[in-house]
Design a protein around this motif. Structure first.
Motif, PDB file in Angstrom:
ATOM      1  N   ALA A  78       3.703   5.876  -5.566  1.00  0.00           N
ATOM      2  CA  ALA A  78       3.548   6.030  -7.019  1.00  0.00           C
ATOM      3  C   ALA A  78       2.513   7.101  -7.328  1.00  0.00           C
ATOM      4  CB  ALA A  78       3.144   4.690  -7.630  1.00  0.00           C
ATOM      5  N   GLU A  79       1.448   7.127  -6.534  1.00  0.00           N
ATOM      6  CA  GLU A  79       0.407   8.142  -6.718  1.00  0.00           C
ATOM      7  C   GLU A  79       0.958   9.535  -6.439  1.00  0.00           C
ATOM      8  OE1 GLU A  79      -4.147   8.787  -5.098  1.00  0.00           O
ATOM      9  OE2 GLU A  79      -3.286   6.757  -5.088  1.00  0.00           O
ATOM     10  N   TRP A  80       1.832   9.634  -5.420  1.00  0.00           N
ATOM     11  CA  TRP A  80       2.504  10.904  -5.075  1.00  0.00           C
ATOM     12  C   TRP A  80       3.318  11.403  -6.271  1.00  0.00           C
ATOM     13  CZ3 TRP A  80       3.221  13.621  -0.274  1.00  0.00           C
ATOM     14  CH2 TRP A  80       4.279  14.532  -0.253  1.00  0.00           C
ATOM     15  N   ASP A  81       4.072  10.504  -6.892  1.00  0.00           N
ATOM     16  CA  ASP A  81       4.899  10.868  -8.048  1.00  0.00           C
ATOM     17  C   ASP A  81       4.027  11.282  -9.236  1.00  0.00           C
ATOM     18  OD1 ASP A  81       7.166  10.286  -6.577  1.00  0.00           O
ATOM     19  OD2 ASP A  81       7.334   8.242  -7.340  1.00  0.00           O
ATOM     20  N   ASP A  82       2.941  10.531  -9.473  1.00  0.00           N
ATOM     21  CA  ASP A  82       2.055  10.832 -10.603  1.00  0.00           C
ATOM     22  C   ASP A  82       1.395  12.190 -10.442  1.00  0.00           C
ATOM     23  OD1 ASP A  82       2.697   8.390 -11.670  1.00  0.00           O
ATOM     24  OD2 ASP A  82       0.893   7.370 -10.934  1.00  0.00           O
ATOM     25  N   ALA A  83       1.139  12.576  -9.191  1.00  0.00           N
ATOM     26  CA  ALA A  83       0.494  13.872  -8.941  1.00  0.00           C
ATOM     27  C   ALA A  83       1.455  15.038  -9.130  1.00  0.00           C
ATOM     28  CB  ALA A  83      -0.091  13.900  -7.532  1.00  0.00           C
ATOM     29  N   GLY A  84       2.744  14.712  -9.277  1.00  0.00           N
ATOM     30  CA  GLY A  84       3.735  15.766  -9.511  1.00  0.00           C
ATOM     31  C   GLY A  84       4.166  16.501  -8.259  1.00  0.00           C
ATOM     32  N   GLN A 143      14.265  -6.079  -1.044  1.00  0.00           N
ATOM     33  CA  GLN A 143      15.577  -5.465  -1.139  1.00  0.00           C
ATOM     34  C   GLN A 143      15.735  -4.636  -2.408  1.00  0.00           C
ATOM     35  OE1 GLN A 143      17.762  -5.339   1.099  1.00  0.00           O
ATOM     36  NE2 GLN A 143      19.653  -4.706   0.109  1.00  0.00           N
ATOM     37  N   GLN A 144      15.216  -5.121  -3.513  1.00  0.00           N
ATOM     38  CA  GLN A 144      15.364  -4.423  -4.789  1.00  0.00           C
ATOM     39  C   GLN A 144      14.725  -3.039  -4.740  1.00  0.00           C
ATOM     40  OE1 GLN A 144      13.976  -6.701  -8.129  1.00  0.00           O
ATOM     41  NE2 GLN A 144      14.444  -5.120  -9.637  1.00  0.00           N
ATOM     42  N   GLU A 145      13.505  -2.963  -4.198  1.00  0.00           N
ATOM     43  CA  GLU A 145      12.815  -1.679  -4.090  1.00  0.00           C
ATOM     44  C   GLU A 145      13.513  -0.752  -3.100  1.00  0.00           C
ATOM     45  OE1 GLU A 145      10.298   0.970  -5.476  1.00  0.00           O
ATOM     46  OE2 GLU A 145      10.153  -1.125  -6.131  1.00  0.00           O
ATOM     47  N   ALA A 146      14.037  -1.332  -2.008  1.00  0.00           N
ATOM     48  CA  ALA A 146      14.728  -0.531  -0.991  1.00  0.00           C
ATOM     49  C   ALA A 146      15.977   0.125  -1.571  1.00  0.00           C
ATOM     50  CB  ALA A 146      15.102  -1.407   0.198  1.00  0.00           C
ATOM     51  N   ARG A 161      11.416   6.557   5.148  1.00  0.00           N
ATOM     52  CA  ARG A 161      10.466   5.608   5.755  1.00  0.00           C
ATOM     53  C   ARG A 161      10.218   4.412   4.834  1.00  0.00           C
ATOM     54  NH1 ARG A 161       6.789   7.132   9.890  1.00  0.00           N
ATOM     55  NH2 ARG A 161       7.293   9.132  10.843  1.00  0.00           N
ATOM     56  N   LEU A 162      10.095   4.673   3.552  1.00  0.00           N
ATOM     57  CA  LEU A 162       9.849   3.590   2.599  1.00  0.00           C
ATOM     58  C   LEU A 162      11.038   2.636   2.505  1.00  0.00           C
ATOM     59  CD1 LEU A 162       8.064   5.655  -0.186  1.00  0.00           C
ATOM     60  CD2 LEU A 162       7.047   3.773   1.110  1.00  0.00           C
ATOM     61  N   ILE A 163      12.239   3.182   2.591  1.00  0.00           N
ATOM     62  CA  ILE A 163      13.432   2.322   2.599  1.00  0.00           C
ATOM     63  C   ILE A 163      13.367   1.360   3.777  1.00  0.00           C
ATOM     64  CG2 ILE A 163      15.932   2.305   2.990  1.00  0.00           C
ATOM     65  CD1 ILE A 163      16.020   4.965   1.399  1.00  0.00           C
ATOM     66  N   GLY A 164      12.982   1.912   4.922  1.00  0.00           N
ATOM     67  CA  GLY A 164      12.908   1.088   6.133  1.00  0.00           C
ATOM     68  C   GLY A 164      11.889  -0.026   6.022  1.00  0.00           C
ATOM     69  N   LYS A 219       0.835  -1.211   0.000  1.00  0.00           N
ATOM     70  CA  LYS A 219       0.000   0.000   0.000  1.00  0.00           C
ATOM     71  C   LYS A 219       0.868   1.258   0.000  1.00  0.00           C
ATOM     72  CE  LYS A 219      -4.695  -0.548   1.736  1.00  0.00           C
ATOM     73  NZ  LYS A 219      -5.642  -0.103   2.756  1.00  0.00           N
ATOM     74  N   ALA A 220       1.915   1.244   0.844  1.00  0.00           N
ATOM     75  CA  ALA A 220       2.801   2.412   0.944  1.00  0.00           C
ATOM     76  C   ALA A 220       3.437   2.719  -0.409  1.00  0.00           C
ATOM     77  CB  ALA A 220       3.871   2.150   1.998  1.00  0.00           C
ATOM     78  N   LEU A 221       3.882   1.690  -1.133  1.00  0.00           N
ATOM     79  CA  LEU A 221       4.514   1.890  -2.443  1.00  0.00           C
ATOM     80  C   LEU A 221       3.494   2.380  -3.473  1.00  0.00           C
ATOM     81  CD1 LEU A 221       6.857  -1.231  -2.582  1.00  0.00           C
ATOM     82  CD2 LEU A 221       7.553   1.165  -2.334  1.00  0.00           C
ATOM     83  N   ASN A 222       2.271   1.879  -3.386  1.00  0.00           N
ATOM     84  CA  ASN A 222       1.228   2.343  -4.312  1.00  0.00           C
ATOM     85  C   ASN A 222       0.950   3.824  -4.113  1.00  0.00           C
ATOM     86  OD1 ASN A 222       0.941  -0.174  -5.466  1.00  0.00           O
ATOM     87  ND2 ASN A 222      -0.747  -0.794  -4.121  1.00  0.00           N
ATOM     88  N   TYR A 223       0.871   4.243  -2.849  1.00  0.00           N
ATOM     89  CA  TYR A 223       0.624   5.667  -2.574  1.00  0.00           C
ATOM     90  C   TYR A 223       1.842   6.519  -2.945  1.00  0.00           C
ATOM     91  CZ  TYR A 223      -3.815   4.645  -0.298  1.00  0.00           C
ATOM     92  OH  TYR A 223      -5.109   4.257  -0.052  1.00  0.00           O
TER      93      TYR A 223
END
Length: 603
Positions: free
Chosen positions: A284-290, A311-314, A300-303, A278-282
């Motif tokens: 992506a939404e943050w990035d799409d909103a500019g 690991q790949q996403e981190a 926080r997402l790295i953690g 869910k955190a990663l989806n939001y």
């Protein structure tokens, strides 16, 4: 001149007596000061607080009762201001029992007015029993408000106390602080989690980190639970309601409003509740909103990705963080999660590069060594021993941590758990040659004795003897035999002709016994060293006293007093004060006069 002014009914101010008192004080004429005080009272001159503090109280000798009686006889009104000044002086001297007696007799006194003096007095004379009485009295009269709850208030006064302690005093006061924290638990007194964090940091700075476990027991359970690593897990009620935030997000989208703040809180809440996808989806939404990227969100997402083996996403997020926020310092917890994840995926080069990042970019965490220790422990426990060795050398060579027994220990522990004593000893020899430390050498000897491996034990003894001498080797063997319960063998070594006391070695093992509650071993150490040349018997008895106190056994604590008398050991003031604290906390009488504080006794 003053008498003539008084006869002419000219008002006399208290400050008119200052020059006379200054002169008498310079002559050390206490009676002269008291005579001036009597004259001031007769002339109805107001007695100021400064006059009481600077001249009158220092001039009156004797107990607190005698001081108050003397003031009464002179004719001074015992108002709250005067009594507070007496309490302040007695507290600064370390006479906390006297202070409590005054407070009990005169309930209008506010203890908070001389809280700093109480803390200073405790440092000089750590009377835990009286300090607890004063704090409970203060807490009883404390009124909670929106800005300050009782747990916050208790945490605040405890912070004041720790702040008054210097690093030099820390070691001396450690057993008394442990008694104090245990008294909090016994009396149901709690501190807030917020104050716990700050006090924990202060204890680390005083090199009293070992007391954090005792301190953790005092945390208010309503605030959260303190884990074994010293972190506070807050209750679920404190987390954001994700469903409510999602509803708010949809409403704002429908109205074409700015939903950046809500989206950020959603990402943070998902990270807190470990909802990685869910955190990663939001995100992506943050990035799409500019919306502008935020370093805190990326961190926080790295953690949360590292914690959930993504690991790949981190690593991808770490790369983004470095590119967009090169000055941002990632905390050590997240670095350790990234490194551990890389090792698990057999990417040791990535793990080593991350250590270079720590060196180049720095980290926001203060307690780096502790984090590195747990990282190395996890890696070694996971069976990645060669990787753990590489990481250990890399951290030390890059000056991220200093070499120490603690940092070098995880590899030894993992090898011992695998029963690979030969490679464990080899690693210890390598550490000694490169860094001058022999991590967990005592534990190796204990294992070899328990296993009956005489050949490896002989190798260990030869290694010990060649690197720090025969006497230290004999102490290594003595402590190993004590730990394994082979007391006769330990006694034979101590009775070796030419064996002398090594205070540092004896103190190390005594502290180990206290920390690990090895009561029988400590008792035997006291017993077998009775005739050891130049042995500090008081120090050994003091450690045994701490152990009995930890186990809540006042009878055995009192027995130490008897044993020392029979052995004709003169107990130090430290031992006498600590024993008095223990006996008082259990409602037992103290059979001797507690030593006065040297600084004030000499004055």
């Amino acid at each position: 001149m003053l008498e003539m002014m008084h006869k002419k009914e000219i008002p006399i101010k208290g400050i008119y007596f200052y020059p006379l008192m200054v002169f008498e004080a310079s002559q050390k004429n206490n009676q002269g000061i008291l005579n001036l005080l009597k004259a001031a009272v007769q002339m109805k001159a107001p007695i100021t607080n400064d006059m009481i503090k600077m001249y009158i109280l220092p001039a009156i000798e004797g107990s607190t009762d005698e001081i108050i009686q003397e003031l009464k006889e002179i004719g001074i009104d015992l108002d709250v201001t005067l009594l507070t000044a007496v309490c302040r002086q007695e507290a600064s001297k370390g006479n906390l029992a006297n202070v409590y007696q005054i407070v009990e007799d005169y309930p209008n006194i506010q203890v908070g007015l001389f809280r700093t003096n109480i803390c200073e007095g405790f440092v000089k004379n750590p009377d835990v029993h009286s300090l607890m009485k004063l704090w409970k009295y203060s807490l009883f009269h404390f009124e909670e408000s929106e800005s300050m709850s009782k747990p916050e208030y208790v945490g605040l006064i405890l912070m004041n106390l720790i702040d008054a302690i210097t690093e030099e005093d820390g070691l001396r006061l450690r057993p008394h602080l442990e008694l104090l924290f245990n008294s909090f638990v016994d009396d149901g007194i709690v501190i807030s989690a917020n104050k716990f964090r700050r006090i924990r940091t202060m204890l680390n700075q005083l090199k009293l980190g070992g007391l954090k476990t005792d301190l953790a027991m005092t945390v208010n359970p309503d605030d959260g639970i303190v884990t074994a690593t010293g972190r506070v897990n807050f209750s679920a009620k404190d987390l954001e309601n994700i469903e409510q935030l999602e509803s708010n997000l949809q409403e704002l989208k429908a109205k074409d409003g700015n939903y950046r703040p809500v989206l950020r809180r959603l990402i943070e809440a998902c990270c807190e509740t470990n909802k990685t996808e869910k955190a990663l989806n939001y995100k992506a939404e943050w990035d799409d909103a500019g919306y502008e990227p935020a370093a805190g969100i990326l961190s926080r997402l790295i953690g949360v990705c590292s914690l959930n083996s993504n690991q790949q996403e981190a690593l991808k997020l770490r790369k983004e963080l470095k590119a967009k926020f090169p000055e941002f310092k990632l905390d050590m917890v997240k670095y350790c999660l990234l490194i551990e994840g890389a090792v698990k995926e057999s990417k040791i080069e990535v793990a080593l590069d991350l250590i270079d990042d720590i060196r180049d970019y720095g980290t926001s965490t203060d307690n780096v060594e502790r984090r590195v220790f747990f990282l190395l422990q996890n890696v070694a426990k996971g069976g990645h021993l060669e990787e753990a060795k590489q990481l250990t050398h890399k951290f030390i060579d890059n000056n991220i941590v200093n070499s120490s027994n603690n940092v070098l220990r995880p590899v030894v522990t993992a090898l011992m758990n695998k029963r690979d004593m030969e490679n464990a000893l080899t690693w210890i020899q390598e550490c000694q040659a490169k860094y001058g430390f022999m991590p967990s050498f005592h534990d190796i000897l204990v294992h070899l004795i328990n296993d009956g491996d005489k050949d490896m034990l002989q190798k260990g003894m030869e290694f010990s003897s060649s690197h720090h001498g025969d006497i230290n080797m004999l102490y290594d063997m003595t402590f190993a035999f004590l730990t394994t319960g082979k007391f006769e063998e330990a006694k034979k070594i101590i009775d070796t002709p030419g064996m002398i006391a090594r205070p540092g070695r004896l103190h190390w093992y005594s502290e180990k016994c206290v920390a690990e509650r090895m009561q029988e071993q400590m008792e035997k150490l006291v017993e077998i060293t009775k005739d050891l040349y130049n042995c500090n018997r008081d120090n050994l008895y003091f450690c045994l006293l701490q152990l009995y106190a930890k186990n809540g056994d006042p009878d055995k604590c009192f027995q130490i007093w008897t044993d020392m008398q029979e052995e004709e050991v003169i107990p130090s003031d430290r031992t006498l004060r600590y024993l008095a604290n223990v006996l008082k906390s259990h409602g037992r009488p103290v059979p001797y006069e507690v030593p006065a504080i040297i600084e004030f006794a000499s004055q």
